[in-house]
Motif scaffolding. Structure first.
Motif, PDB file in Angstrom:
ATOM      1  N   ARG A 161       0.860  -1.189   0.000  1.00 31.49           N
ATOM      2  CA  ARG A 161       0.000   0.000   0.000  1.00 31.49           C
ATOM      3  C   ARG A 161       0.891   1.231   0.000  1.00 31.49           C
ATOM      4  O   ARG A 161       2.071   1.162   0.336  1.00 31.49           O
ATOM      5  N   LEU A 162       0.309   2.356  -0.363  1.00 29.16           N
ATOM      6  CA  LEU A 162       1.054   3.611  -0.401  1.00 29.16           C
ATOM      7  C   LEU A 162       1.021   4.282   0.960  1.00 29.16           C
ATOM      8  O   LEU A 162      -0.035   4.397   1.583  1.00 29.16           O
ATOM      9  N   VAL A 163       2.180   4.713   1.389  1.00 25.54           N
ATOM     10  CA  VAL A 163       2.308   5.463   2.636  1.00 25.54           C
ATOM     11  C   VAL A 163       2.940   6.797   2.269  1.00 25.54           C
ATOM     12  O   VAL A 163       3.999   6.830   1.643  1.00 25.54           O
ATOM     13  N   LYS A 164       2.285   7.879   2.627  1.00 22.29           N
ATOM     14  CA  LYS A 164       2.825   9.209   2.340  1.00 22.29           C
ATOM     15  C   LYS A 164       3.717   9.646   3.494  1.00 22.29           C
ATOM     16  O   LYS A 164       3.322   9.554   4.650  1.00 22.29           O
ATOM     17  N   VAL A 165       4.919  10.095   3.131  1.00 26.95           N
ATOM     18  CA  VAL A 165       5.872  10.578   4.125  1.00 26.95           C
ATOM     19  C   VAL A 165       6.448  11.900   3.638  1.00 26.95           C
ATOM     20  O   VAL A 165       6.398  12.217   2.446  1.00 26.95           O
ATOM     21  N   TYR A 170       5.937   1.931  10.810  1.00 22.84           N
ATOM     22  CA  TYR A 170       7.361   1.648  10.608  1.00 22.84           C
ATOM     23  C   TYR A 170       7.932   2.509   9.478  1.00 22.84           C
ATOM     24  O   TYR A 170       9.007   3.101   9.617  1.00 22.84           O
ATOM     25  N   ILE A 171       7.220   2.587   8.368  1.00 19.36           N
ATOM     26  CA  ILE A 171       7.671   3.399   7.233  1.00 19.36           C
ATOM     27  C   ILE A 171       7.827   4.854   7.652  1.00 19.36           C
ATOM     28  O   ILE A 171       8.807   5.514   7.316  1.00 19.36           O
ATOM     29  N   ALA A 226      11.084   9.518   9.170  1.00 14.36           N
ATOM     30  CA  ALA A 226      11.397  10.545  10.169  1.00 14.36           C
ATOM     31  C   ALA A 226      12.884  10.510  10.529  1.00 14.36           C
ATOM     32  O   ALA A 226      13.510  11.559  10.740  1.00 14.36           O
ATOM     33  N   TYR A 227      13.452   9.320  10.580  1.00 16.64           N
ATOM     34  CA  TYR A 227      14.874   9.189  10.892  1.00 16.64           C
ATOM     35  C   TYR A 227      15.728   9.798   9.776  1.00 16.64           C
ATOM     36  O   TYR A 227      16.672  10.537  10.039  1.00 16.64           O
ATOM     37  N   VAL A 228      15.377   9.503   8.537  1.00 13.99           N
ATOM     38  CA  VAL A 228      16.103  10.069   7.397  1.00 13.99           C
ATOM     39  C   VAL A 228      15.964  11.593   7.406  1.00 13.99           C
ATOM     40  O   VAL A 228      16.950  12.318   7.223  1.00 13.99           O
ATOM     41  N   ASP A 229      14.773  12.085   7.660  1.00 16.20           N
ATOM     42  CA  ASP A 229      14.539  13.524   7.724  1.00 16.20           C
ATOM     43  C   ASP A 229      15.392  14.169   8.812  1.00 16.20           C
ATOM     44  O   ASP A 229      16.011  15.208   8.598  1.00 16.20           O
TER      45      ASP A 229
END
Length: 95
Positions: free
Chosen positions: A7-11, A28-29, A34-37
């Motif tokens: 499924r698509l998760v918007k981040v 989790y995604i 958030a960690y990458v950001d």
């Protein structure tokens, strides 16, 4: 943790929205994003202003990869030490 249907998760990472197709849980995604950001924001604060987003992303990828490699080495070392300890115990037991 995994679903069968992707499924698509918007981040949002570094001010940009991305749609991630994943079979893992949405939470989790979003944690990973958030960690990458966070890593990209840390790098942006520590480098000269004007560095473009792609260079910041590469530096973030290098830092995250370094963390991964360090963690793998630590796990590998711990695993090796546990085998040595087990081998020493077995040897003592046999003597």
């Amino acid at each position: 943790m995994e679903n069968k249907e992707p499924r698509l998760v918007k981040v949002r990472i570094f001010g940009q929205e991305y749609s991630i197709r994943a079979t893992t849980e949405e939470k989790y995604i979003k944690e990973v994003a958030a960690y990458v950001d966070k890593k990209m924001a840390e790098i942006q604060k520590s480098v000269p202003s004007g560095l473009n987003a792609s260079k910041i992303a590469i530096l973030a990828a290098m830092n995250i990869s370094d963390e991964l490699f360090y963690a793998r080495r630590a796990v590998s070392y711990t695993h090796l030490r546990s085998h040595e300890t087990l081998r020493n115990l077995v040897c003592r037991r046999l003597i």
